[in-house]
Design a protein around this motif. Structure first.
Motif, short mmCIF file in Angstrom:
data_model
loop_
_atom_site.label_atom_id
_atom_site.label_comp_id
_atom_site.label_asym_id
_atom_site.label_seq_id
_atom_site.Cartn_x
_atom_site.Cartn_y
_atom_site.Cartn_z
N ASP A 50 54.55 -6.95 2.12
CA ASP A 50 56.01 -6.97 2.16
C ASP A 50 56.56 -5.65 1.64
OD1 ASP A 50 58.69 -8.53 2.24
OD2 ASP A 50 58.61 -7.77 0.19
N ARG A 51 56.00 -5.14 0.57
CA ARG A 51 56.44 -3.86 0.02
C ARG A 51 56.26 -2.74 1.04
NH1 ARG A 51 53.13 -2.74 -5.08
NH2 ARG A 51 54.45 -0.86 -5.08
N LEU A 52 55.15 -2.76 1.76
CA LEU A 52 54.89 -1.72 2.76
C LEU A 52 55.96 -1.72 3.85
CD1 LEU A 52 51.52 -0.59 4.19
CD2 LEU A 52 53.36 -1.11 5.78
N THR A 53 56.35 -2.90 4.31
CA THR A 53 57.39 -2.95 5.35
C THR A 53 58.71 -2.41 4.81
OG1 THR A 53 58.04 -5.25 4.84
CG2 THR A 53 56.32 -4.93 6.51
N PRO A 247 47.66 -4.91 11.10
CA PRO A 247 48.51 -3.71 11.22
C PRO A 247 50.00 -3.99 11.26
CG PRO A 247 47.65 -4.33 13.36
CD PRO A 247 47.06 -5.31 12.37
N LEU A 248 50.76 -2.94 11.00
CA LEU A 248 52.19 -2.95 11.29
C LEU A 248 52.30 -2.47 12.73
CD1 LEU A 248 55.18 -3.20 10.47
CD2 LEU A 248 55.07 -0.81 9.72
N MET A 249 52.91 -3.30 13.58
CA MET A 249 52.99 -3.01 15.01
C MET A 249 54.43 -3.03 15.47
SD MET A 249 49.76 -5.34 16.32
CE MET A 249 50.14 -6.71 15.22
N MET A 250 54.66 -2.39 16.62
CA MET A 250 56.01 -2.32 17.17
C MET A 250 55.98 -2.64 18.65
SD MET A 250 58.75 0.79 16.81
CE MET A 250 60.47 0.57 17.34
N SER A 251 57.02 -3.27 19.11
CA SER A 251 57.16 -3.56 20.53
C SER A 251 57.23 -2.25 21.31
CB SER A 251 58.43 -4.38 20.78
OG SER A 251 58.75 -4.40 22.15
N GLU A 272 51.31 7.59 7.06
CA GLU A 272 51.35 7.96 5.65
C GLU A 272 51.17 6.74 4.74
OE1 GLU A 272 55.03 10.06 5.15
OE2 GLU A 272 54.47 11.57 6.65
N LEU A 273 51.64 5.59 5.17
CA LEU A 273 51.56 4.38 4.35
C LEU A 273 50.17 3.74 4.34
CD1 LEU A 273 55.03 2.80 5.16
CD2 LEU A 273 54.22 3.56 2.92
N GLU A 274 49.27 4.22 5.17
CA GLU A 274 47.92 3.66 5.21
C GLU A 274 47.18 3.90 3.90
OE1 GLU A 274 47.61 4.13 10.06
OE2 GLU A 274 46.38 5.43 8.77
N ALA A 275 47.45 5.02 3.22
CA ALA A 275 46.83 5.28 1.91
C ALA A 275 47.30 4.26 0.88
CB ALA A 275 47.17 6.70 1.45
N PHE A 276 48.58 3.90 0.93
CA PHE A 276 49.11 2.87 0.04
C PHE A 276 48.45 1.53 0.32
CE2 PHE A 276 52.21 -0.67 -0.21
CZ PHE A 276 52.39 -0.72 -1.59
N ALA A 277 48.25 1.20 1.60
CA ALA A 277 47.62 -0.07 1.98
C ALA A 277 46.19 -0.13 1.47
CB ALA A 277 47.66 -0.24 3.49
#
Length: 340
Positions: A50-53, A247-251, A272-277
């Motif tokens: 949730d934080r990542l989104t 993953p975080l995905m988009m239409s 860039e957020l993959e390091a946080f994940a």
């Protein structure tokens, strides 16, 4: 209506039609919606997914100078969990952070994202993105109407109402949630009865006894408070046969409407957020043990010998079944095996 009035009205309509507001595409006027099934929080507190989104939304909005805005809908509050992938393909949902394997019934190739024993470490998992298997998986998803924004992998373990489940023999006769068709095939071969449901429904099923144990990510083992209905935990701290691509995905239809600079912005922030994940996933692998120990649960780790036994069962069942689905699945599995 007089000629003067008519001309004035036509002039007003013409002016309105060429106004900057109406010339803006729809995506610039309304917030893009991000849906996920996990508990809601803030930028700094709560489930890291949730934080990542929220971090993604804040950073893209900042870099776009407000041209792109987002609304985050946690806890499947916008739509049911299993409807999110299909909704993105149709352009009815903008973005979602969802376990890729949940869409296996719709796109069989994606079940490689939760293939038992195929990924056994974070180094291997995060190597997929730039390896042949990752590029091919991203291409398949793009063709199906989905853009990969952030590659997020999570290790997972098993919470149980009774004894710890480490060795395949421990699973015999137990009702267990695996999380994907392939995971279920391996569990069945080990003698378990499988239960199929999304992770946000595990608590209720274990509370009532409808399910005795559940495999899920370390983060979900914490966020869904499964320690309240468990007496044992097998962690992913020492490795696991359960690594999930979430993953975080988009239409694609929504993504394609954006100008190139905003598309690049979205992909850059996502990467860039993959390091946080990765950092958060590893921290949760340890934290989950602490959480369960505090409630008096018996906490154990997966060991190399048991992992090899599970992997052998997986190869004979899940891997074989997956590769026989179609040539595309067979090719993906072959490419994935190169990363072992």
């Amino acid at each position: 209506m007089t000629a003067i009035t008519r001309r004035s009205a036509l002039a007003s309509i013409a002016a309105l039609a060429t106004s900057p507001l109406l010339l803006q595409p729809a995506w610039a006027q309304t917030a893009l919606k991000i849906s996920h099934q996990f508990p809601g929080g803030t930028l700094t507190e709560g489930d890291f997914r949730d934080r990542l989104t929220r971090m993604f939304a804040a950073e893209v909005e900042k870099r776009s100078k407000g041209a792109l805005k987002f609304a985050v809908y946690p806890g499947s509050s916008l739509m049911k969990t299993n409807a999110q992938f299909s909704a993105m393909r149709k352009g009815a949902l903008d973005l979602s952070l969802v376990p890729l394997s949940y869409a296996g019934g719709e796109v069989p190739e994606v079940n490689i994202g939760l293939m038992p024993g195929l990924v056994t470490s974070y180094d291997q998992a995060y190597g997929w993105k730039n390896a042949e298997v990752g590029k091919e998986l991203a291409r398949i998803l793009y063709d199906k109407g989905i853009v990969m924004v952030s590659w997020i992998w999570q290790g997972g373990g098993m919470a149980s109402r009774g004894k710890p489940v480490v060795d395949p023999d421990d699973a015999k006769g137990m009702k267990i949630r695996g999380g994907s068709r392939e995971m279920d095939l391996m569990l069945k071969a080990a003698g378990a009865a499988v239960v199929t449901l999304p992770s946000n429904e595990i608590y209720a099923a274990m509370q009532t006894g409808a399910m005795e144990a559940a495999l899920t990510s370390s983060t979900s083992l914490i966020s869904f408070r499964l320690e309240e209905v468990s007496k044992a935990l097998t962690t992913a701290r020492a490795g696991s046969y359960w690594f999930m691509l979430e993953p975080l995905m988009m239409s694609r239809s929504i993504f394609d409407r954006l100008p190139k600079d905003q598309q690049q912005m979205i992909l850059a922030v996502g990467a860039e957020l993959e390091a946080f994940a990765l950092k958060s996933s590893k921290e949760d692998d340890q934290q989950v043990a602490n959480v369960y120990q505090k409630t008096g649960s018996k906490v154990v780790d997966m060991n190399p010998a048991a992992l090899k036994k599970w992997q052998a069962i997986a190869k004979a069942t899940a891997w074989k079944d997956y590769s026989e689905k179609n040539p595309s699945c067979a090719n993906l599995l072959k490419l994935a095996e190169k990363t072992l």
